[in-house]
Scaffold this motif. Structure first.
Motif, short mmCIF file in Angstrom:
data_model
loop_
_atom_site.label_atom_id
_atom_site.label_comp_id
_atom_site.label_asym_id
_atom_site.label_seq_id
_atom_site.Cartn_x
_atom_site.Cartn_y
_atom_site.Cartn_z
N LYS A 2 0.84 -1.19 0.00
CA LYS A 2 0.00 0.00 0.00
C LYS A 2 0.88 1.24 0.00
O LYS A 2 2.05 1.20 0.41
CB LYS A 2 -0.94 0.01 1.21
N GLU A 3 0.33 2.33 -0.50
CA GLU A 3 1.06 3.58 -0.56
C GLU A 3 0.91 4.33 0.76
O GLU A 3 -0.19 4.57 1.23
CB GLU A 3 0.54 4.45 -1.70
N VAL A 4 2.04 4.68 1.39
CA VAL A 4 2.04 5.46 2.62
C VAL A 4 3.03 6.61 2.45
O VAL A 4 4.24 6.37 2.35
CB VAL A 4 2.42 4.60 3.85
N GLY A 5 2.52 7.83 2.40
CA GLY A 5 3.39 8.99 2.25
C GLY A 5 4.22 8.97 0.98
O GLY A 5 5.36 9.41 0.97
N GLY A 6 3.62 8.45 -0.10
CA GLY A 6 4.33 8.40 -1.37
C GLY A 6 5.28 7.22 -1.52
O GLY A 6 5.93 7.07 -2.55
N LYS A 7 5.38 6.36 -0.49
CA LYS A 7 6.23 5.18 -0.54
C LYS A 7 5.40 3.92 -0.37
O LYS A 7 4.36 3.93 0.27
CB LYS A 7 7.31 5.25 0.55
N GLN A 8 5.89 2.83 -0.97
CA GLN A 8 5.20 1.55 -0.81
C GLN A 8 5.54 0.93 0.54
O GLN A 8 6.70 0.84 0.92
CB GLN A 8 5.58 0.58 -1.93
N SER A 9 4.51 0.50 1.25
CA SER A 9 4.68 -0.17 2.54
C SER A 9 4.25 -1.62 2.40
O SER A 9 3.19 -1.91 1.83
CB SER A 9 3.84 0.53 3.62
N LEU A 10 5.06 -2.54 2.90
CA LEU A 10 4.78 -3.97 2.79
C LEU A 10 4.20 -4.52 4.08
O LEU A 10 4.66 -4.18 5.17
CB LEU A 10 6.05 -4.75 2.44
N SER A 11 3.18 -5.35 3.94
CA SER A 11 2.60 -6.05 5.08
C SER A 11 2.46 -7.52 4.72
O SER A 11 2.46 -7.89 3.54
CB SER A 11 1.23 -5.47 5.46
#
Length: 314
Positions: free
Chosen positions: A55-64
């Motif tokens: 998902k996009e968080v603050g313009g960066k991709q975050s992995l879960s």
């Protein structure tokens, strides 16, 4: 996507249980307070399905990481961006190494404990943890070609793997194994054919020259052009009883170890069975992508490498 520890997000989580307290005094500053836990102790872990989500968080991709299991009626999600989190830390033993890990909290622990409830060992206090510190790959086996100018000639580091970051296996080798299993199953009451999931490789190749041709690979290139990846084969992968656990049901049988022992025993005193090859990526390949269908070029070949010492599984 390749990073400095193998594939992005791969083997960054692990299960641990508390180590027995010392007979005298308390744990020293370098002692492992916890010990890694695998399907060898808890076969029901095979029923867990893991899926990486982005998902996009603050313009960066975050992995879960999303974890589900048919044994429990709930799903949990674990944030893989460990540098953003805080919590209890442990010193965890992985074979002969000790690494620092971060506890992922009670919800994750409760989920895992529910899944393994009823397993023969009935382990208690199992925690899901994520990687903080790293450790070097086994220096005895890393080929000189994998120590390059791009990493100053250092031994590659690994995450929470058994020993090496990437495992490569061949469909042709699996077909040969299944053919032999079928021939051994003369009564018809043995297991169906073994799936590749028993061996849990990162990369599966097909259309090799012959079964187990990968034994003699030394360096390979996957892909073409600037985005290609150079992989260095380290040594064969010895197989333990985990490979006898069905990766959908958690049920245990005698295969594939029974049949592998008939034609794939190597290493010290020919006492270990092998399937698939451990590899490390060339350091300057970080950021490159491997895709399904990529061509593979065998760059160099040589004699197979097996373990120099007898392998002791837990």
């Amino acid at each position: 996507i390749i990073d400095s520890f193998g594939f992005v997000g791969d083997r960054r989580l692990m299960l641990v249980c508390p180590s027995p307290p010392p007979l005298v005094g308390s744990f020293g500053p370098k002692d492992a307070t916890h010990r890694f836990v695998t399907q060898r102790q808890c076969p029901s872990l095979a029923t867990i399905t893991a899926k990486i989500t982005k998902k996009e968080v603050g313009g960066k991709q975050s992995l879960s990481l999303m974890l589900t299991s048919d044994k429990v009626s709930r799903t949990i999600t674990v944030d893989l961006e460990h540098e953003k989190k805080s919590g209890a830390t442990f010193r965890a033993g992985i074979w002969d190494d000790v690494v620092e890990v971060l506890d992922e909290g009670d919800e994750a622990s409760d989920f895992i404990q529910s899944v393994i409830s009823g397993d023969p060992l009935e382990m208690k206090g199992v925690r899901l943890v994520s990687m903080i510190s790293t450790r070097p790959a086994n220096d005895k086996y890393v080929p000189p070609a994998a120590r390059t100018l791009w990493n100053g000639g250092k031994t590659p580091e690994v995450a929470l793997t058994d020993g090496f970051p990437i495992l490569i296996a061949s469909e042709d080798s699996l077909q040969e194994l299944n053919k032999r299993i079928l021939l051994n199953n003369k009564t018809g009451d043995g297991p169906p054919k073994i799936s590749m999931s028993r061996f849990r490789p990162n990369i599966v190749v097909k259309n090799t020259l012959k079964p187990f041709d990968e034994d003699t690979w030394k360096a390979i290139k996957i892909g073409n052009g600037d985005n290609s990846v150079i992989l260095h084969i380290v040594k064969g992968c010895p197989r333990c009883k985990q490979s006898c656990t069905d990766q959908l049901t958690g049920k245990i049988s005698e295969e594939p170890l029974k049949t592998l022992a008939e034609f794939r025993t190597f290493g010290k005193n020919n006492c270990d069975v092998y399937f698939a090859q451990n590899v490390v990526a060339q350091p300057n390949c970080a950021g490159a992508t491997i895709k399904v269908g990529d061509p593979i070029t065998i760059l160099t070949r040589g004699d197979p490498v097996w373990d120099m010492e007898e392998v002791k599984a837990e």
